[in-house]
Design a protein around this motif. Structure first.
Motif, PDB file in Angstrom:
ATOM      1  N   LEU A  15      48.755  45.413  42.662  1.00 54.01           N
ATOM      2  CA  LEU A  15      48.225  45.803  43.972  1.00 54.01           C
ATOM      3  C   LEU A  15      47.462  47.120  43.878  1.00 54.01           C
ATOM      4  N   ALA A  16      47.912  48.019  43.028  1.00 56.08           N
ATOM      5  CA  ALA A  16      47.215  49.299  42.862  1.00 56.08           C
ATOM      6  C   ALA A  16      45.792  49.076  42.354  1.00 56.08           C
ATOM      7  N   GLU A  17      45.611  48.148  41.431  1.00 59.50           N
ATOM      8  CA  GLU A  17      44.260  47.844  40.937  1.00 59.50           C
ATOM      9  C   GLU A  17      43.395  47.243  42.035  1.00 59.50           C
ATOM     10  N   LEU A  18      43.977  46.373  42.851  1.00 61.84           N
ATOM     11  CA  LEU A  18      43.234  45.796  43.965  1.00 61.84           C
ATOM     12  C   LEU A  18      42.872  46.873  44.978  1.00 61.84           C
ATOM     13  N   MET A  19      43.799  47.778  45.256  1.00 56.59           N
ATOM     14  CA  MET A  19      43.512  48.876  46.189  1.00 56.59           C
ATOM     15  C   MET A  19      42.361  49.729  45.672  1.00 56.59           C
ATOM     16  N   GLU A  20      42.335  49.977  44.386  1.00 56.44           N
ATOM     17  CA  GLU A  20      41.245  50.762  43.802  1.00 56.44           C
ATOM     18  C   GLU A  20      39.904  50.057  44.005  1.00 56.44           C
ATOM     19  N   LEU A  21      39.890  48.743  43.836  1.00 57.52           N
ATOM     20  CA  LEU A  21      38.665  47.978  44.027  1.00 57.52           C
ATOM     21  C   LEU A  21      38.201  48.018  45.489  1.00 57.52           C
ATOM     22  N   THR A  22      39.144  48.078  46.424  1.00 57.49           N
ATOM     23  CA  THR A  22      38.771  48.117  47.842  1.00 57.49           C
ATOM     24  C   THR A  22      38.082  49.424  48.219  1.00 57.49           C
ATOM     25  N   ARG A  23      38.090  50.390  47.336  1.00 57.11           N
ATOM     26  CA  ARG A  23      37.422  51.668  47.617  1.00 57.11           C
ATOM     27  C   ARG A  23      35.897  51.562  47.443  1.00 57.11           C
ATOM     28  N   LEU A  24      35.429  50.426  46.934  1.00 60.50           N
ATOM     29  CA  LEU A  24      33.984  50.218  46.818  1.00 60.50           C
ATOM     30  C   LEU A  24      33.363  50.253  48.211  1.00 60.50           C
ATOM     31  N   THR A  25      32.088  50.533  48.272  1.00 54.94           N
ATOM     32  CA  THR A  25      31.426  50.665  49.579  1.00 54.94           C
ATOM     33  C   THR A  25      30.885  49.337  50.097  1.00 54.94           C
ATOM     34  N   VAL A  26      31.229  48.227  49.454  1.00 53.13           N
ATOM     35  CA  VAL A  26      30.813  46.918  49.936  1.00 53.13           C
ATOM     36  C   VAL A  26      32.031  46.191  50.509  1.00 53.13           C
ATOM     37  N   PRO A  27      31.814  45.324  51.485  1.00 54.31           N
ATOM     38  CA  PRO A  27      32.959  44.565  52.010  1.00 54.31           C
ATOM     39  C   PRO A  27      33.486  43.601  50.948  1.00 54.31           C
TER      40      PRO A  27
END
Length: 142
Positions: A15-27
């Motif tokens: 989940l931490a890796e997924l959370m990091e990816l959600t920090r991208l500026t694209v939906p």
């Protein structure tokens, strides 16, 4: 779709890796399907009407403003929502794209899809554990 070979996509294990990816500026969105290559040949279809939809159905990963629980809880819930489709030959993956319209369950229908990562078994296991620990998924609403 896609720019990258799906075999070259990273696999998210936590989940931490997924959370990091959600920090991208694209939906970002979550999709359950055989994968990006298979999606090229098979557009999303509304199973009840049989109509072909104008994009691929996906679920947004963005945390809504009203959500006050940890972001990990939201992401775990999103991952667990369609896990039954894994037994039907689907695989979860994260993507971005443009919303062309909405499907029968008000899910975004995406075009110009860009695959970003596979969701690995470890992430699914962690999401399931968190989901069953943090939510009362069996509670009926009256």
């Amino acid at each position: 779709m896609p720019d990258k070979d799906p075999a070259d996509l990273p696999t998210l294990g936590t989940l931490a890796e997924l959370m990091e990816l959600t920090r991208l500026t694209v939906p970002l969105y979550l999709r359950y399907s055989p994968g990006p290559i298979a999606d090229l040949a098979h557009p999303s279809v509304d199973h009840e009407s049989g109509l072909t939809m104008p994009g691929h159905s996906a679920n947004p990963l963005a945390v809504p403003h009203w959500w006050t629980l940890p972001e990990e809880d939201w992401l775990a819930r999103r991952i667990c929502q369609y896990l039954r489709e894994v037994h039907e030959g689907a695989r979860p993956w994260v993507l971005t794209g443009d919303v062309a319209d909405f499907g029968p369950d008000n899910e975004p229908l995406l075009v110009d899809v860009q695959p970003l990562a596979w969701v690995g078994r470890g992430l699914v296991t962690e999401a399931l554990e968190r989901y069953h620990t943090r939510f009362d998924s069996g509670r009926a609403l009256h």
